[in-house]
Design a protein around this motif. Sequence first.
Motif, short mmCIF file in Angstrom:
data_model
loop_
_atom_site.label_atom_id
_atom_site.label_comp_id
_atom_site.label_asym_id
_atom_site.label_seq_id
_atom_site.Cartn_x
_atom_site.Cartn_y
_atom_site.Cartn_z
N LEU A 1 0.83 -1.21 0.00
CA LEU A 1 0.00 0.00 0.00
C LEU A 1 0.86 1.26 0.00
N GLY A 2 1.91 1.24 0.82
CA GLY A 2 2.80 2.40 0.86
C GLY A 2 3.50 2.64 -0.45
N LEU A 3 4.01 1.58 -1.06
CA LEU A 3 4.72 1.72 -2.34
C LEU A 3 3.76 2.12 -3.46
N ASP B 1 17.44 -8.27 -7.92
CA ASP B 1 18.60 -7.88 -7.11
C ASP B 1 19.47 -6.87 -7.84
N LYS B 2 19.65 -7.05 -9.14
CA LYS B 2 20.44 -6.09 -9.91
C LYS B 2 19.76 -4.73 -9.95
N ASP C 1 14.36 -5.79 -0.09
CA ASP C 1 13.09 -6.44 -0.34
C ASP C 1 12.72 -6.26 -1.81
N THR C 2 12.63 -7.36 -2.54
CA THR C 2 12.36 -7.26 -3.97
C THR C 2 10.93 -6.80 -4.27
N ARG C 3 10.06 -6.75 -3.24
CA ARG C 3 8.72 -6.22 -3.48
C ARG C 3 8.79 -4.75 -3.88
N VAL C 4 9.83 -4.05 -3.44
CA VAL C 4 10.02 -2.66 -3.84
C VAL C 4 10.13 -2.58 -5.36
N VAL C 5 10.89 -3.50 -5.94
CA VAL C 5 11.05 -3.52 -7.39
C VAL C 5 9.72 -3.86 -8.06
N ASP C 6 9.06 -4.90 -7.58
CA ASP C 6 7.82 -5.36 -8.21
C ASP C 6 6.76 -4.26 -8.27
#
Length: 233
Positions: A92-94, A187-188, A201-206
């Motif tokens: 929700l925040g992202l 990760d990259k 946390d890869t959810r940031v990328v997603d």
Amino acid sequence: MADQTHVLFVEDDDVIREATQLALERDGFAVTAMPDGLSGLEAFRADRPDIALLDVMVPGLDGVSLCRRIRDESTVPVIMLSARADSIDVVLGLEAGADDYVTKPFDGAVLVARIRAVLRRFGHAGGGDRSAPEATADGGVLTFGDLEIDTEGMEVRRAGQPVALTPTEMRLLLEFSSAPGTVLSRDKLLERVWDYGWGGDTRVVDVHVQRLRTKIGQDRIETVRGFGYKLKA
């Protein structure tokens, strides 16, 4: 304050708010600390800080709603603070426009490192950083179908219409456009776009990829399951 990075910190817990403010000030930041979302919004509009730290569960106007209000008015970087690593809180925040998040309780050094990483990213967003592709023969404009990326002017157009991107979204798009057709792992992307020198946390990328897709076209960035994402050439 003019020579210092100005941080807006919104946190309803008195102990955490005061201790974190002192820690940030010791590291050279100027801090405006507010106990609730409404006063935080007023302080943001009055002071125009360089970065905002918002606790998710503040009263009056919760952190996610406050983030949306800030994002409606500004591309200033936002870091969300949450007492839980709960997927709903994080997403929700992202989705509201936050650039990163930190889970409480946090170590002061970790928070400062995360703040500085975000500020470095935003400082580079105007161009001349490692993520920007080399200028093409067409004045630095890269074209992918109806998508045009001006790597010198830091402007994006889709079907001739301007696309408003946050600096983080622009950095992400520049990273993809520097290697179209190449699969980039989460990760990259965390390393290159979010400037993480540690596991993140890869959810940031997603979530940022999904936000970018809504602006440049859902099919422009392809998911390669088990590996990452790539920009369709």
